[in-house]
Design an enzyme around this catalytic site. Sequence first.
Site: not given
Length: 455
Positions: A41, A137
């Site tokens: 991230n 996702c």
Amino acid sequence: MNTLGQDAKNHGTAVGLNVDKITINGGKPLRGRIELKGAKNLVTKAMVAAILGDTPSVLKDVPNISDVRIVRGLLEVHGVSVTQGIEGELILDPSAVETAHMADIDAHAGSSRIPILFCGPLLHRLGEAFIPDLGGCRIGDRPIDYHLEVLRNFGAIVEKLPSGIRMSAPGGLHGAKVSLPYPSVGATEQVLLTAVLADGITELSGAAIEPEIMDLINILQKMGAIITVDTDRVIRIEGVEKLEGYTHRALFDRNEAASWAAAALATDGDIFVGGARQAEMLTFLNVFRKVGGDFEIQEDGIRFFHPGGELSPVIIETDVHPGFMTDWQQPLVIALTKAKGVSIVHETVYEQRFGFVDALVEMGASIEVHKECLGGRACRFGQRNFKHSAVISGPTKLTGADIEVPDLRGGFSHLIAALSADGRSTVSNVGIIARGYENFITKLELLGADFELEG
């Protein structure tokens, strides 16, 4: 092959994982040492930030994960030279940045949502940017409308086309006052990457302050940006005329660290996670100890282990930093199936993050998912008919089953479930796990897992 299966294949192939399934003989404690690299991230956003510099950037501790490969491809189609330095090091030279064709962007983006973060830097460098439809996702709504509105605030003109979205900034970008209704990590990144070269001052209130955000700010400051962070989630950015490249070692991946910690607890194991640090995992460590796990903080990492005895139920409410991360709850749920009593997990970040529990119930877990806000305060999903609270009753014994990976964290959680279950489990679509877990097959070998790979 369905869309999810194709996504899994693409992610796996990107990092050399040419298998679809892993068959695990469960019930064996995981023991040993594994090493972490930089956080998914942070690393992917740091790669985008390199576009803003007038000189090359060097990013260290870059993991070999498919999300990194996707961003590398996107940078390269925009003319950024990306070369491999020593192991885990990328050299990014943006001197020849150019406009890319929508089809090329779409081909490299796949199911990633990262292209939206290219927009601010590209508008500064080229005066225009294109993005295709975005994926990611399937864990809940991640609309880009707010990103587009933020860019409009900076002066961008947004055109929605059948093939995607075109943005332009004929008059350049200027500072803006932005207030986030929720401390979104993605929206905060968007503002930072856009504001640093915008004319004037930008004030962002309601900002996300995750460690990965703070590390991105560190990178931008190294490049020449002027950014201040107040204690009330207000970030102020004074636009500058130019930025230079950076040299930076990425923050460790605390989500991967928590995942292996949960695996140690669920399998009665003992795992040393090299590179993990206490400060960024403070909230997780408190919950891990309450459940009954133990840990030792060392200079080069953290040892996570099951000390013996019964595990205890807990009530967890996910939240933005410094709260309990949403990415931590899925792996930890596997350990909670072994706790004596009733645990409650209230998910307040993504509204559809409990899709992975169906497979756990099939394996013998006692988990019920509810629409109500259980175990804590009312949240923004409470009146929207989403099943976002889970009640886990235990202890229950998991037995082997055939499982299909639904998303990144859910997929790793399924691996943990299979490793802790009695008997054999076959986990398919494992390529999705390669999105965020570097060399996870090799790490399972190092920890003594009993498994076989299938094409």
